[in-house]
Design a protein around this motif. Sequence first.
Motif: not given
Length: 432
Positions: A40, A49, A76, A72, A44
Amino acid sequence: MVVSSVLPAVLSDLTSGSHRGVVVDSPPGAGKSTLVVNATAAMVSNGHLPLMIVAQTNEQVDDLIVRLVAALPAGVGVGRLSAQGYVAPSRIASHAQVTVGSKVADLGPVLIVIGTAAKWATLSEGTWPWAIVDEAYQMRSDMLLRIANRFDRALFVGDPGQLDPFSVVESERWTGLTWDPMQSAVAVLLRHNPDLPVHRLPVSWRLPCSAAPVVSQAFYPFSGFTSGTGEGDRRLGLSGAGAGGPLDAAVEMAADTGWALYELPARHTLRTDAEAAEACASLARRVLERGAVAYSEQARDGAPVTASRIAIGAAHRDQVAAIRSYLGDLDITVDTANRLQGREYDVTIVLHPLSGRRDATAFHLESGRLCVLTSRHRHACIVVARAGIPDLLDAHPSTEPVHLNVPVKFPDGWEANQAVMAHLDGHRVALS
């Protein structure tokens, strides 16, 4: 770490445009959640995305959100799809970048949306270019069919040795169909798309070197794995003296070798075998009374094995209730194999599914059930069973009917049970 070395190849296959899906097979404790979180973060970073993430239970969703927020960038946004009336626990509500809503429209301009497969299946609109499906082998194929039109490309991560999806309704009417809803989502995916790339995580960071070879050979015969730790990297110490007797002998055997078989006298019993249930609870108490200390790469100086770091697993809910009745107020996890999937403890105690039985049914022989029960521990596993299981297996060879167009499942539950019992034979503490 092995996850980091596999991730570039996984993402390359996913983003190349050559495949709509990529599968990652993982043994117990190999870092499935770490792979999902790192994948993930990488997506990103590379601008792939928006992204939808599918998990199988609300607990898994919340666990992933906590880890995603830590990994993250602060800007985000993460949307948590939930049922109406859902109250976010403090570990979710405390993060400003997490928005909770029962509809996608309620989540605002978030880049990542995460929810259970059951929740995603309720959506009637909206599409995402990218998706990640966590614990994909726990997901029924009909659930995948219901959400497949929501994404263009997906990464499927899961453990092929765990329990298959199950249902309380009869499912024979679908047997042999390529989209049989009682197959796992990955099984149906690969039957219809045999050219999809499949990657494997070859190392378990949960199972110690005493357990990885046993679990690998019994349950993963075609995609074996090794332990991420070696001899001497982990040790289970007992700081308190024992009073002697079988309970202490079993705890000491497990501390010394990583395994113990606490064998009760052979007898056919009710499913809720009171003697076996009491033995499970007594063994857990004795681990606490002996002051077990876990030494590992995570705790070089040792960490006390508290009640919360012990679990007792059984096949049926009535067995779970019986065991709990002997534990009093102790905060020890007691649950079925289905609910223990994905969880990790220092010491586990297992009531063998075939203990005291007159027969060996498909339910009790299912390889995934014993695989889950014997692969939750970081240090030691104690199996409680009545004597005679190997004889029971010999008297009840696998007689499941062979259906046309149904792929043969490996490993066979009969063979897997025999392999585990053969290993435990050298770790037996027998009650006369």
